[in-house]
Design a protein around this motif. Sequence first.
Motif, PDB file in Angstrom:
ATOM      1  N   PRO A   1     -24.645  34.188 -28.638  1.00 14.28           N
ATOM      2  CA  PRO A   1     -25.293  35.343 -28.729  1.00 14.28           C
ATOM      3  C   PRO A   1     -25.582  36.186 -27.590  1.00 14.28           C
ATOM      4  O   PRO A   1     -25.542  37.474 -27.536  1.00 14.28           O
ATOM      5  N   ALA A   2     -26.099  35.452 -26.251  1.00 10.29           N
ATOM      6  CA  ALA A   2     -26.439  36.392 -25.168  1.00 10.29           C
ATOM      7  C   ALA A   2     -25.089  37.026 -24.574  1.00 10.29           C
ATOM      8  O   ALA A   2     -25.162  38.311 -24.452  1.00 10.29           O
ATOM      9  N   GLY A   3     -23.944  36.202 -24.880  1.00  8.85           N
ATOM     10  CA  GLY A   3     -22.685  36.984 -24.312  1.00  8.85           C
ATOM     11  C   GLY A   3     -22.281  38.114 -25.084  1.00  8.85           C
ATOM     12  O   GLY A   3     -22.000  39.170 -24.681  1.00  8.85           O
ATOM     13  N   THR A   4     -22.427  37.987 -26.370  1.00 11.16           N
ATOM     14  CA  THR A   4     -22.179  39.279 -27.429  1.00 11.16           C
ATOM     15  C   THR A   4     -23.343  40.455 -26.973  1.00 11.16           C
ATOM     16  O   THR A   4     -22.811  41.535 -26.951  1.00 11.16           O
ATOM     17  N   ALA A   5     -24.285  40.368 -26.544  1.00  7.41           N
ATOM     18  CA  ALA A   5     -25.468  41.539 -26.590  1.00  7.41           C
ATOM     19  C   ALA A   5     -24.845  42.024 -25.324  1.00  7.41           C
ATOM     20  O   ALA A   5     -24.795  43.100 -24.823  1.00  7.41           O
ATOM     21  N   PHE A   6     -24.475  41.081 -24.215  1.00  2.49           N
ATOM     22  CA  PHE A   6     -23.970  41.676 -22.858  1.00  2.49           C
ATOM     23  C   PHE A   6     -22.710  42.632 -22.980  1.00  2.49           C
ATOM     24  O   PHE A   6     -22.755  43.631 -22.487  1.00  2.49           O
ATOM     25  N   LEU A   7     -21.457  41.923 -23.542  1.00  4.07           N
ATOM     26  CA  LEU A   7     -20.367  42.497 -23.518  1.00  4.07           C
ATOM     27  C   LEU A   7     -20.459  43.708 -24.467  1.00  4.07           C
ATOM     28  O   LEU A   7     -19.771  44.932 -24.161  1.00  4.07           O
TER      29      LEU A   7
ATOM     30  N   PRO B   1     -22.281  31.003 -21.771  1.00  3.47           N
ATOM     31  CA  PRO B   1     -20.939  31.447 -21.602  1.00  3.47           C
ATOM     32  C   PRO B   1     -20.916  32.830 -22.294  1.00  3.47           C
ATOM     33  O   PRO B   1     -21.530  33.180 -23.367  1.00  3.47           O
ATOM     34  N   ILE B   2     -20.395  33.745 -21.338  1.00  2.60           N
ATOM     35  CA  ILE B   2     -20.085  35.177 -22.000  1.00  2.60           C
ATOM     36  C   ILE B   2     -19.407  35.317 -23.099  1.00  2.60           C
ATOM     37  O   ILE B   2     -19.674  36.026 -24.273  1.00  2.60           O
ATOM     38  N   ASP B   3     -18.328  34.428 -23.216  1.00  3.63           N
ATOM     39  CA  ASP B   3     -17.460  34.565 -24.331  1.00  3.63           C
ATOM     40  C   ASP B   3     -17.575  33.891 -25.658  1.00  3.63           C
ATOM     41  O   ASP B   3     -17.194  34.316 -26.641  1.00  3.63           O
ATOM     42  N   ASP B   4     -18.873  33.073 -25.753  1.00  4.52           N
ATOM     43  CA  ASP B   4     -19.120  32.297 -26.870  1.00  4.52           C
ATOM     44  C   ASP B   4     -20.619  32.103 -27.195  1.00  4.52           C
ATOM     45  O   ASP B   4     -20.772  31.005 -27.071  1.00  4.52           O
TER      46      ASP B   4
END
Length: 412
Positions: free
Chosen positions: A87-93, A82-85
Motif C-alpha cells: 500500500p505504501a508503494g502504491t501511494a508513492f508511485l 517494497p515499492i512494487d507490492d
Amino acid sequence: MEAGERQSSKIMVDRSEGFGERLLGVLLDRAHEMPPQLIAPLVAEEIGRIGGRDVAILLQDYEQLMLTPLPGRRLTVGEPDPIDDSPAGTAFLRTMIVEQRQADGIRMFLPLLDGSDQVGVLAFTLDTVDDDDRRLLRRLAGLVAELVVTKSNYTDQFFQARRLEPMSVAAEIQWSLLPPLTMITPQVAVAGILEPAYNIAGDSFDYALNDNILHVAIMDAMGHDLDAAVLATVAIGAYRHARRADIGLAELYMFMDAAINGQFGPDHFVTAQMMRLDISTGHLQWVNAGHPAALLIRDHRVIQALESPGTLPVGFGGDIPQVSEKMLWRGDRVLFFTDGLVEEHETGGEQFGEERLINFVENTRGNSVQEMVRSLSHALMRERRGITTDDATLFLVEWRGGTADHLASIDI
C-alpha cells in the motif's frame, strides 16, 4: 479500546478547517529553528492531535526498490516496504492517498512530495477518516515533505535512512550533484534513474526549467570510480555555468569542451547529449556528443531514433557541433540513455542491444514518467540478470504543452 470508545474519541477530535490551519501553522512557525532530529517527534505529536497513531516516515531507497523507515523518537520503525507490492508503494508511485482498513482502524499512506519529486510516504492509523481529514492530511504530508527535504541539508540522518547497501565514494559524489529525480508540471514532465545506484561513477544528468525553456544534459565521463566522478563533476559544473549564461547549445558545448580540455587535456573526455525544449511550442533542439540516439515515443510506440550529425565527445577540443531540431506533438516522450544500458552483456554472450530496449519501452505501461523509467530500468536489470559492469542512465522527457497560468491565480 472498544469500537464505541474509539468512535467517541473521534467525535472529540477537532479536525475543522480552523483547527487544521492552526496545526499546520505550528509546524511552519517552528520549522525555521527546528533541529533535524526533532522533526520526527513534532510530526508524531501533530498527527496525534488529530487522533493518529503508529506514525512512520518512509523514504525511497537509492535503488528505488524499497521504502525505508526513518528512525526517530515517537516514530514506528519496522522493515522496509517494497515499492512494487505494498500500500505504501502504491501511494508513492501513484502520488495518491491509500487507505487500508485494519482491525483497529484505517491505516493511511500519504505521498511525500517535494514539488513533484516523490520523497517517500507518511503512514499512520486513524479510527475513521472523512473528506475533511483527507484535505488536512494532504496538506500536512506536503509540509512534512518540505521539512524533510529542507532539513536534509543540515544532517546525514535522512541520507543514512535511504541506504540499504554501502555506497562508494564516487557514488556519493554523483548523488550530491543530481537535481531531483522527477519534475512534473502541467506543460512538461521529466524523470531520471541511475544504476548501479550504490556504485555509480561516471554517469550523471542535470536539468533546469528556465521560464519556457527546459534544459537537459545527460553525461557519461570516461573511466571508473573516482577518476570518472571527478571528471563528471567538472562537466556538470561547466554545463551549469554555461547554461546560466543563457547561451545557445552550440556555444554551450564549446564552453564545456574548452573547460574539460583545459583542465584534463585531450586524453580525458565526456560523452554527452544536451537539449533545449521550448515547452510552449514543443520545439526540441539537441547536440549529441557521442551518445546513442534518443528515442521518440508516441502513443507507447518508438516511432524513430533522433539521429543527428556526429559531434566529438566533450573534451577533445575544438569541434563545432551541429544543432538538430524536431517539433514534438503533445504527449510525446523522448528517452535519453547512456551506452551502458545497451552495451551490457553476459560473459561470452551478445550485447543487450537497442532492439531489446525498444521492445521493453513499448511493453512498459507506466502512467507517469517516474513510474516508466523506474519500471523500465528494473525490467532491464532483471533481463540482464543483475549484471552491471558499466554505469547506465535513463532520462525521460514528456512534453504536454498548454499553459500553467491557472496555477498563479487564487480563487477563494
